[in-house]
Scaffold this motif. Structure first.
Motif, mmCIF file in Angstrom:
data_model
loop_
_atom_site.group_PDB
_atom_site.id
_atom_site.type_symbol
_atom_site.label_atom_id
_atom_site.label_comp_id
_atom_site.label_asym_id
_atom_site.label_seq_id
_atom_site.Cartn_x
_atom_site.Cartn_y
_atom_site.Cartn_z
ATOM 1 N N CYS A 1 -25.175 20.437 27.238
ATOM 2 C CA CYS A 1 -24.239 20.250 28.432
ATOM 3 C C CYS A 1 -23.053 21.184 28.457
ATOM 4 O O CYS A 1 -22.765 21.717 29.553
ATOM 5 C CB CYS A 1 -23.958 18.808 28.504
ATOM 6 N N VAL A 2 -22.487 21.437 27.461
ATOM 7 C CA VAL A 2 -21.450 22.124 27.276
ATOM 8 C C VAL A 2 -21.803 23.548 27.542
ATOM 9 O O VAL A 2 -21.088 24.550 28.189
ATOM 10 C CB VAL A 2 -20.536 21.902 25.881
ATOM 11 N N LEU A 3 -22.760 24.083 27.038
ATOM 12 C CA LEU A 3 -23.361 25.421 27.204
ATOM 13 C C LEU A 3 -23.611 25.645 28.603
ATOM 14 O O LEU A 3 -23.304 26.581 29.441
ATOM 15 C CB LEU A 3 -24.463 25.565 26.451
ATOM 16 N N ASN B 1 -11.114 31.482 32.801
ATOM 17 C CA ASN B 1 -11.429 30.397 33.811
ATOM 18 C C ASN B 1 -11.367 29.074 32.975
ATOM 19 O O ASN B 1 -11.841 28.224 33.809
ATOM 20 C CB ASN B 1 -12.489 30.635 34.718
ATOM 21 N N GLY B 2 -11.217 28.881 31.853
ATOM 22 C CA GLY B 2 -10.974 27.675 31.264
ATOM 23 C C GLY B 2 -12.621 27.167 30.560
ATOM 24 O O GLY B 2 -12.557 26.130 30.487
ATOM 25 N N THR B 3 -13.202 28.270 30.253
ATOM 26 C CA THR B 3 -14.575 27.946 29.879
ATOM 27 C C THR B 3 -14.619 27.849 28.159
ATOM 28 O O THR B 3 -15.534 27.479 27.414
ATOM 29 C CB THR B 3 -15.848 28.460 30.471
ATOM 30 N N VAL B 4 -13.907 28.928 27.954
ATOM 31 C CA VAL B 4 -13.943 29.638 26.606
ATOM 32 C C VAL B 4 -13.552 28.665 25.625
ATOM 33 O O VAL B 4 -13.813 27.990 24.558
ATOM 34 C CB VAL B 4 -13.176 30.834 26.391
ATOM 35 N N ASP B 5 -12.239 27.856 25.808
ATOM 36 C CA ASP B 5 -11.448 26.903 24.923
ATOM 37 C C ASP B 5 -12.422 25.483 24.697
ATOM 38 O O ASP B 5 -12.446 24.977 23.645
ATOM 39 C CB ASP B 5 -10.133 26.445 25.464
ATOM 40 N N PRO B 6 -12.929 24.927 25.769
ATOM 41 C CA PRO B 6 -13.767 23.895 25.358
ATOM 42 C C PRO B 6 -15.050 24.171 24.605
ATOM 43 O O PRO B 6 -15.323 23.332 23.778
ATOM 44 C CB PRO B 6 -14.304 23.374 26.905
ATOM 45 N N TRP C 1 -15.295 22.528 20.955
ATOM 46 C CA TRP C 1 -16.757 21.774 20.681
ATOM 47 C C TRP C 1 -17.450 22.439 19.452
ATOM 48 O O TRP C 1 -17.952 21.524 18.723
ATOM 49 C CB TRP C 1 -17.645 21.833 21.981
ATOM 50 N N ALA C 2 -17.524 23.813 19.298
ATOM 51 C CA ALA C 2 -17.856 24.287 18.258
ATOM 52 C C ALA C 2 -17.245 23.832 16.966
ATOM 53 O O ALA C 2 -17.886 23.614 15.812
ATOM 54 C CB ALA C 2 -17.963 25.882 18.166
ATOM 55 N N TYR C 3 -15.962 23.792 17.033
ATOM 56 C CA TYR C 3 -15.086 23.247 15.879
ATOM 57 C C TYR C 3 -15.372 21.758 15.554
ATOM 58 O O TYR C 3 -15.475 21.468 14.357
ATOM 59 C CB TYR C 3 -13.587 23.241 16.227
ATOM 60 N N ILE C 4 -15.568 20.998 16.437
ATOM 61 C CA ILE C 4 -16.103 19.409 16.598
ATOM 62 C C ILE C 4 -17.290 19.379 15.787
ATOM 63 O O ILE C 4 -17.483 18.642 14.713
ATOM 64 C CB ILE C 4 -16.197 18.851 17.791
ATOM 65 N N VAL C 5 -18.366 20.120 16.279
ATOM 66 C CA VAL C 5 -19.767 20.041 15.484
ATOM 67 C C VAL C 5 -19.692 20.698 14.029
ATOM 68 O O VAL C 5 -20.317 19.959 13.238
ATOM 69 C CB VAL C 5 -20.751 20.841 16.159
ATOM 70 N N LEU C 6 -18.883 22.048 13.799
ATOM 71 C CA LEU C 6 -18.638 21.955 12.628
ATOM 72 C C LEU C 6 -18.163 21.280 11.763
ATOM 73 O O LEU C 6 -18.361 20.997 10.536
ATOM 74 C CB LEU C 6 -18.052 23.544 12.514
ATOM 75 N N GLY C 7 -17.108 20.616 12.016
ATOM 76 C CA GLY C 7 -16.450 19.407 11.350
ATOM 77 C C GLY C 7 -17.265 18.197 10.946
ATOM 78 O O GLY C 7 -17.395 17.912 9.961
#
Length: 152
Positions: free
Chosen positions: A23-25, A41-46, A50-56
């Protein structure tokens, strides 16, 4: 029976994480990723968050599962894990003390990095150098020992 329950829970969690990742992708692809920093345009940070969350989640799962299995099967192994964690912390501390934190030469970014960022960057570089050298040394020593043992 209990293993099947854990396997089912793990499978559900993995499917949920994969669905959220897709969904994020897809959201980022529909909205479009910027070509440069100025066109953000605000797409890179989320996506990065999300990558940080999944890695954590992955790191916590691996560490938590490893500790759980070790505690169940070999409680004395927890002492070895504790020693390894303390050794890693000491190694990190030594690398931190050796880090200079000198300003970046030739940096042309908008905002210069802070002294803390420079110190941590140098610490990670020192740690990478030390671990890389240890890996190369262990490969060489392992081959030499294997050669010596096979000649007898």
């Amino acid at each position: 029976m209990e293993n099947q329950k854990y396997a089912k829970i793990t499978k559900i969690i993995l499917w949920v994480l994969m669905g959220l990742s897709i969904c994020v992708l897809v959201w980022g692809m529909i909205k479009g990723y910027p070509d440069n920093v100025a066109a953000d345009n605000g797409t890179v940070d989320p996506l990065l968050y999300w990558a940080y969350i999944v890695l954590g989640i992955a790191v916590l799962a691996v560490v938590g599962l490893g500790l759980y299995v070790t505690a169940k099967t070999n409680p004395k192994g927890l002492v070895k894990i504790g020693i390894a964690v303390v050794a890693a912390a000491v190694l990190f501390g030594i690398c931190y003390l050796l880090a200079s934190g000198a300003p970046a030469i030739g940096y042309s970014g908008a905002t210069p990095p802070t002294a803390t960022e420079l110190k941590m960057t140098d610490t990670i570089l020192n740690l990478a150098y030390l671990v890389g050298a240890a890996a190369i040394l262990s490969i060489i020593c392992g081959e030499v020992l294997m050669t010596i043992r096979n000649k007898k």
